[in-house]
Design an enzyme around this catalytic site. Structure first.
Site, PDB file in Angstrom:
ATOM      1  N   GLY A 117       9.227   0.529   7.264  1.00  0.00           N
ATOM      2  CA  GLY A 117       9.178  -0.526   6.433  1.00  0.00           C
ATOM      3  C   GLY A 117       7.827  -0.146   5.465  1.00  0.00           C
ATOM      4  O   GLY A 117       6.895   0.586   6.015  1.00  0.00           O
ATOM      5  N   PRO A 118       8.334  -0.877   4.343  1.00  0.00           N
ATOM      6  CA  PRO A 118       6.766  -1.467   3.991  1.00  0.00           C
ATOM      7  C   PRO A 118       5.004  -1.527   4.898  1.00  0.00           C
ATOM      8  O   PRO A 118       5.506  -2.391   6.041  1.00  0.00           O
ATOM      9  CB  PRO A 118       6.924  -2.249   3.493  1.00  0.00           C
ATOM     10  N   VAL A 119       3.950  -1.327   3.442  1.00  0.00           N
ATOM     11  CA  VAL A 119       2.910  -1.880   4.436  1.00  0.00           C
ATOM     12  C   VAL A 119       1.842  -2.371   3.341  1.00  0.00           C
ATOM     13  O   VAL A 119       2.135  -2.246   2.477  1.00  0.00           O
ATOM     14  CB  VAL A 119       1.633  -0.803   4.766  1.00  0.00           C
ATOM     15  N   LEU A 156       0.910  -0.961  -0.325  1.00  0.00           N
ATOM     16  CA  LEU A 156      -0.347   0.215  -0.066  1.00  0.00           C
ATOM     17  C   LEU A 156       0.894   1.387  -0.128  1.00  0.00           C
ATOM     18  O   LEU A 156       0.603   2.100  -0.126  1.00  0.00           O
ATOM     19  CB  LEU A 156      -0.819   0.372   1.058  1.00  0.00           C
ATOM     20  N   GLY A 157       2.072   1.297   0.233  1.00  0.00           N
ATOM     21  CA  GLY A 157       2.966   1.666   0.673  1.00  0.00           C
ATOM     22  C   GLY A 157       4.041   2.299   1.838  1.00  0.00           C
ATOM     23  O   GLY A 157       3.668   0.666   2.118  1.00  0.00           O
ATOM     24  N   GLU A 158       5.022   2.816   1.227  1.00  0.00           N
ATOM     25  CA  GLU A 158       6.534   2.228   2.205  1.00  0.00           C
ATOM     26  C   GLU A 158       6.286   3.701   3.939  1.00  0.00           C
ATOM     27  O   GLU A 158       6.478   5.081   2.455  1.00  0.00           O
ATOM     28  CB  GLU A 158       7.016   2.104   1.449  1.00  0.00           C
ATOM     29  N   GLY A 159       6.509   3.343   4.177  1.00  0.00           N
ATOM     30  CA  GLY A 159       6.736   4.890   5.698  1.00  0.00           C
ATOM     31  C   GLY A 159       8.314   4.415   5.671  1.00  0.00           C
ATOM     32  O   GLY A 159       9.030   3.846   5.720  1.00  0.00           O
ATOM     33  N   ASP A 209       4.036  12.186  15.420  1.00  0.00           N
ATOM     34  CA  ASP A 209       4.398  11.996  14.261  1.00  0.00           C
ATOM     35  C   ASP A 209       3.158  12.187  13.275  1.00  0.00           C
ATOM     36  O   ASP A 209       2.885  11.552  12.657  1.00  0.00           O
ATOM     37  CB  ASP A 209       4.767  10.404  13.427  1.00  0.00           C
TER      38      ASP A 209
HETATM   39  N1  LIG Z   1      -4.849   1.022   8.083  1.00  0.00           N
HETATM   40  C1  LIG Z   1      -4.243   1.139   6.494  1.00  0.00           C
HETATM   41  N2  LIG Z   1      -5.277   1.134   5.536  1.00  0.00           N
HETATM   42  C2  LIG Z   1      -5.040   1.876   4.523  1.00  0.00           C
HETATM   43  N3  LIG Z   1      -3.840   2.348   3.921  1.00  0.00           N
HETATM   44  C3  LIG Z   1      -2.687   2.155   4.964  1.00  0.00           C
HETATM   45  C4  LIG Z   1      -2.708   2.230   6.519  1.00  0.00           C
HETATM   46  N4  LIG Z   1      -1.892   2.384   6.869  1.00  0.00           N
HETATM   47  C5  LIG Z   1      -0.487   2.912   6.081  1.00  0.00           C
HETATM   48  N5  LIG Z   1      -1.431   2.978   4.787  1.00  0.00           N
HETATM   49  C6  LIG Z   1      -0.725   3.599   3.449  1.00  0.00           C
HETATM   50  O1  LIG Z   1       0.742   2.842   3.228  1.00  0.00           O
HETATM   51  C7  LIG Z   1       1.702   4.235   2.683  1.00  0.00           C
HETATM   52  C8  LIG Z   1       2.484   3.784   3.830  1.00  0.00           C
HETATM   53  O2  LIG Z   1       2.201   3.758   5.464  1.00  0.00           O
HETATM   54  P1  LIG Z   1       3.141   4.767   6.653  1.00  0.00           P
HETATM   55  O3  LIG Z   1       2.806   4.653   7.642  1.00  0.00           O
HETATM   56  O4  LIG Z   1       4.102   2.827   6.676  1.00  0.00           O
HETATM   57  O5  LIG Z   1       4.016   5.330   5.963  1.00  0.00           O
HETATM   58  P2  LIG Z   1       4.041   7.123   6.079  1.00  0.00           P
HETATM   59  O6  LIG Z   1       2.661   6.593   6.923  1.00  0.00           O
HETATM   60  O7  LIG Z   1       4.212   7.672   5.123  1.00  0.00           O
HETATM   61  O8  LIG Z   1       5.285   7.547   7.198  1.00  0.00           O
HETATM   62  P3  LIG Z   1       5.325   6.613   8.843  1.00  0.00           P
HETATM   63  O9  LIG Z   1       6.621   5.957   8.840  1.00  0.00           O
HETATM   64  O10 LIG Z   1       6.129   8.584   9.211  1.00  0.00           O
HETATM   65  O11 LIG Z   1       3.939   6.905   9.338  1.00  0.00           O
HETATM   66  C9  LIG Z   1       0.425   5.218   3.485  1.00  0.00           C
HETATM   67  O12 LIG Z   1       0.938   6.411   3.283  1.00  0.00           O
HETATM   68  C10 LIG Z   1      -0.954   4.749   3.531  1.00  0.00           C
HETATM   69  O13 LIG Z   1      -1.092   5.054   2.004  1.00  0.00           O
END
Ligand SMILES: Nc1ncnc2c1ncn2[C@@H]1O[C@H](COP(=O)(O)OP(=O)(O)OP(=O)(O)O)[C@@H](O)[C@H]1O
Ligand SMILES: *[C@@H]1O[C@H](CO)[C@@H](O)[C@H](O)[C@H]1NC(C)=O
Ligand SMILES: *[C@@H]1O[C@H](CO)[C@@H](O)[C@H](O)[C@H]1NC(C)=O
Ligand SMILES: *[C@@H]1O[C@H](CO)[C@@H](O)[C@H](O)[C@H]1NC(C)=O
Ligand SMILES: *[C@@H]1O[C@H](CO)[C@@H](O)[C@H](O)[C@H]1NC(C)=O
Ligand SMILES: *[C@@H]1O[C@H](CO)[C@@H](O)[C@H](O)[C@H]1NC(C)=O
Ligand SMILES: *[C@@H]1O[C@H](CO)[C@@H](O)[C@H](O)[C@H]1NC(C)=O
Ligand SMILES: *[C@@H]1O[C@H](CO)[C@@H](O)[C@H](O)[C@H]1NC(C)=O
Ligand SMILES: [Mg+2]
Length: 560
Positions: free
Chosen positions: A240-242, A234-237, A352
Site C-alpha cells: 500500500g502507499p507510504v 512517498l511511494g507505493e509498494g 524481499d
Molecule cells: N522510511 C522511508 N523513508 C523515505 N522513503 C520511504 C521510506 N519507506 C518507503 N519510502 C518510499 O516509498 C516507496 C514505496 O515503499 P514500499 O516499501 O511501499 O514499496 P517498495 O519498496 O517499492 O515495495 P515493497 O512493498 O515490496 O517493499 C519506496 O520506494 C521509497 O521511495
C-alpha cells in the site's frame, strides 16, 4: 511481555472530552468525546458519573458579562480533524485542570486541541488580543508562554494540536492550564484572559520492554500526515502507499499503510511489531511502531531523506553516486543482512531484498527497509505456505519454484542488487537490446568473455578496478543456482573487503543457460519452469503457464 501488551490492549482506560460542549460527539476513529457542560463556579470541581475524569476551575472573571467560562463559536475552523469539537471551548481566568481518575498505571498519550476563538483576525483593536498561558502535565511544565494563535501561524480559528507523553503512577492524571499573568487582559472586554481549550483525549501508549514500539493512535498519524494527504505520498509498494509525516515531537516519519489486514489478531500483530522494532542496526531502517485503531494496520518508520536506491540508480540523477559511495552502499547492505541473518537475537530472513527496499540516509549510507514484514503475514518461518512474498527479478530459483526459503534467498537477491549498483540499471529492462534485457544473463556473457568491466555504469568516470571486480565476482557467487553454492552474508562481507579470497568455483548457473533456449519466445520460460527444474524467476500463482507470458518486469507481491 506478551501479558503487558494484551492487558493494555483489552483495557479501556482512555477518555476524551469535548470541552464546554453540552453533548457528546463521536469524532474521527470512533473516539467518543464526552460532554463537559457543567457551569463551574469560581472554585469548583466536577467529576463525571463514571468517575473517569473531572474538571476544575480556580479564578474569577472580573467584570466578564457572564460567568459561564464556556466560549461558543460558529466560525469555520481551519486545519481541524473534527471541526465540531471547536464549537465550544472552556476558559479559565487562572487555573483550569482536567483530571484522569482511576487510570491504569502506565504511559499515556495526552492530545490537547486548541483554536483561538476569542479574537478575530480582522485588523481591529480586538485582533490585538494576546492569550498566553502555561501547560503542565502531571506537574511538569510542558509549554511556557503558550500562545495558541502564534502556534497557528498568527491565525485565530485554526486548530492547533499538542501531544505529550504522560506517566500515570497513582491512577491519576492531571492536565493543568495555568495563566501566569501574561498576555492581554482586557480585549475584547475587561477580564478576558486565561487559558482556553477545545478538546482533549487521553489514550494508553503501549510500550514493549524490549523493542518499545510506539502504538500510535490513528488521530495522531492523521495529524502527522495532513490527513494522509496525497501530497505526502512517498511511494507505493505491494502493501500500500507510504506517507511522509511529522510527529508533534519533531520526528519525521514514513507511515506505511498495509492495504490488507494481517491474518493475525491485534495483540499478535503488536507483539510481532515489537519483535521487529527490537532489531536495531545502523544499516536497518528503524521501525518506530504501529497503529491498530485504523481500518488497516499502519507501520511507522523513521524517514530517510534521500529516498530509495532504485530511485537514485534508475530514475533520477539528483544524487551523485560515485564509485566510493556505491561500494559503501554495497558493504552497508551486506552488513545489515549479516546482522539480520547471523547476529541479531531475532534471526530474520528478509525475503524481499531489492533496490527499492534499500533507503539512503543523509550521508547516503544504506538502510534496509521492510525486514520482518513477511513475519506479519506468515506463521511459519521456514516455509512459505500461502504464497511468495518477494519481488520478481530478485527471487532465488529454489524460492520461486519450491517456495523453499532460507537466508540464501536474501543472498541471491543481494547479488542482484550488487550488480544493479555496479551497472546502474535494473535487473530487467525490456527497452534495452535483446542481449542486455536480463542483467544476470548479460553480466555472465561478458564475464565469460573476460570483459566484465564493460558492465560498469557508464556514468562512473573512474572507479577502483579491484573493488569493482570483487563486487561483480561476489554478485555472481551470490546468484549461483544452488543455495549451497552461495556463501553466507558474513563470508560475503569478507569477500567484498578482500579479507577472504574467492576460492569457490563460479559457474554459469543452469537457469541462465536454460533461458537462452527461449530464442525470443518468452512463453517458453514459463512453461519450462513448471515442467522441469528450470529455475525461473517467476511466481506461481498469478501466471498461467499456458496463456500468459512470464512478465519479467516490475515488482509483484503475493500472499500478502
Ligand atoms: N522510511 C522511508 N523513508 C523515505 N522513503 C520511504 C521510506 N519507506 C518507503 N519510502 C518510499 O516509498 C516507496 C514505496 O515503499 P514500499 O516499501 O511501499 O514499496 P517498495 O519498496 O517499492 O515495495 P515493497 O512493498 O515490496 O517493499 C519506496 O520506494 C521509497 O521511495
Ligand atoms: C446544547 O447547546 C445548543 C446550542 O447552545 C442548544 O441548541 C441545545 O439545545 C443544547 N442541548 C442540550 C441538550 O442542552
Ligand atoms: C456569554 O454566554 C453567551 C451564551 O450564553 C455567549 O454567547 C457569549 O459569547 C458568552 N460571553 C463570553 C465572553 O464568553
Ligand atoms: C480527512 O480525509 C477524509 C477521507 O479522505 C475526509 O472524509 C475528511 O473530511 C478529511 N478531514 C480533513 C480535516 O481534511
Ligand atoms: C513509561 O515511559 C518511561 C519513559 O519513557 C519509561 O521509563 C517507563 O518504563 C514507561 N513505563 C511503562 C509502564 O511502559
Ligand atoms: C540528501 O537529501 C537532502 C534533502 O533532499 C539533501 O539536502 C542532501 O544534500 C542529500 N544528501 C546528499 C549526500 O546528496
Ligand atoms: C531502461 O533502459 C532505458 C534505455 O536505456 C532507460 O531510459 C530506462 O531508464 C531504463 N529503465 C530502468 C528502470 O532502468
Ligand atoms: C512460442 O512457443 C510456444 C510453445 O512452445 C508456441 O506455441 C508458440 O507458437 C511460439 N511462439 C513463437 C512466436 O515462436
Ligand atoms: Mg519497500
Amino acid at each position: 511481555m506478551l501479558f503487558i501488551i494484551l492487558h493494555i490492549l483489552n483495557a479501556d482506560y482512555s477518555f476524551a472530552v469535548d470541552c464546554g460542549s453540552n453533548r457528546s460527539i463521536r469524532g474521527s476513529y470512533n473516539t467518543m468525546y464526552e460532554f463537559d457542560s457543567t457551569n463551574l463556579g469560581d472554585s469548583s470541581y466536577y467529576v463525571t458519573s463514571q468517575t473517569r475524569w473531572g474538571v476544575s476551575n480556580v479564578g474569577k472573571l472580573y467584570q466578564a458579562p457572564n460567568d459561564s467560562k464556556i466560549i461558543y463559536s460558529n466560525e469555520k475552523i481551519q486545519n481541524a480533524v473534527d471541526s465540531e469539537l471547536f464549537l465550544t471551548a472552556r476558559m479559565s481566568p487562572s487555573s483550569l485542570r482536567y483530571y484522569g481518575l482511576g487510570l491504569e498505571n502506565g504511559n499515556y498519550t495526552v492530545l490537547l486541541q486548541f483554536a483561538e476563538l476569542g479574537y478575530p483576525d480582522s485588523q481591529t483593536w480586538q485582533s490585538l488580543g494576546r492569550r498566553v498561558f502555561d501547560i503542565y502535565i502531571q506537574g511538569d511544565l510542558k509549554e511556557k508562554d503558550f500562545n495558541i494563535r502564534k502556534m497557528a501561524g498568527g491565525k485565530s480559528f485554526t486548530a492547533v494540536y499538542k501531544s505529550y507523553m504522560a506517566t500515570v503512577s497513582n491512577n491519576f492524571l492531571e492536565i493543568h492550564l495555568f495563566w501566569a499573568g501574561k498576555g492581554t487582559c482586557c480585549i475584547p472586554i475587561q477580564g478576558y484572559y486565561g487559558p482556553l481549550i477545545s478538546a482533549l483525549s487521553v489514550t494508553p501508549k503501549l510500550y514493549n520492554l524490549v523493542g518499545r514500539p510506539d502504538v500510535f493512535s490513528n488521530a495522531e498519524l492523521k495529524l502527522a500526515t495532513d490527513n494522509f494527504s496525497s501530497r505526502n505520498i512517498l511511494g507505493e509498494g505491494g502493501y500500500g502507499p507510504v506517507y511522509k509525516g511529522k510527529l508533534p515531537d519533531g520526528r519525521v516519519i514514513a507511515v506505511k499503510q498495509l492495504s490488507q489486514s494481517s491474518h493475525q489478531g491485534k495483540s499478535q500483530f503488536v507483539t510481532e511489531v515489537a519483535t521487529i522494532s527490537s532489531v536495531l542496526h545502523r544499516n536497518l531502517v528503524k521501525l518506530h511502531g504501529c497503529c491498530i485503531d485504523s481500518n488497516t494496520p499502519l507501520l511507522v518508520y523513521e524517514y530517510l531523506e534521500n529516498g530509495s536506491l532504485d530511485q537514485a540508480l534508475f530514475r533520477d540523477n539528483r544524487l551523485k553516486l560515485d564509485w566510493a559511495t556505491r561500494f559503501e552502499i554495497i558493504l552497508g547492505i551486506a552488513r545489515g543482512l549479516t546482522y539480520l541473518h547471523e547476529e541479531s537475537s531475532v534471526r530474520i530472513v528478509h525475503r524481499d531484498i531489492k533496490a527499492s527496499n534499500v533507503l539512503l540516509d543523509t550521508d547516503l549510507s544504506p538502510k534496509i527497509s521492510d525486514f520482518g514484514l513477511a513475519r506479519l503475514y506468515d506463521e511459519k518461518n521456514t516455509h512459505v505456505s500461502t504464497g511468495i512474498a518477494g519481488t520478481f527479478g530478485y527471487l532465488a530459483p529454489e524460492y520461486a519454484m519450491r517456495r523453499h526459503f532460507t537466508e540464501k534467498v536474501d543472498v541471491f537477491a543481494f547479488g542482484v542488487v550488487a550488480l544493479e549498483i555496479v551497472t546502474g540499471r535494473s535487473n530487467t529492462n525490456n527497452s534495452l537490446e535483446e542481449s542486455k534485457i536480463y542483467l544476470l544473463e548479460w553480466a555472465w556473457d561478458l564475464y565469460e568473455k573476460e570483459q566484465a568491466l564493460r558492465i560498469v555504469d557508464p556514468r562512473l568516470q573512474d572507479f577502483n578496478k579491484d573493488e569493482v571486480l570483487r563486487a561483480i565476482h561476489v554478485a555472481l557467487v551470490c546468484t549461483q543456482g544452488s543455495p549451497n553454492q552461495r556463501p553466507p552474508m558474513s563470508k560475503v562481507m569478507a569477500l567484498l573487503t578482500g579479507d577472504a579470497e574467492v576460492v569457490e568455483m563460479v559457474t554459469k548457473p543452469r537457469y541462465i543457460a536454460e533461458w537462452q533456449y527461449r530464442d525470443g519466445n518468452s512463453s517458453y520460460v514459463t512453461s519450462s519452469y513448471f515442467g522441469s527444474t528450470a529455475p525461473e524467476f517467476t511466481r506461481q500463482k498469478e501466471i498461467d503457464p499456458l496463456t500468459q507470458s512470464p512478465a519479467i518486469t516490475g515488482s509483484s507481491h503475493e500472499g500478502r
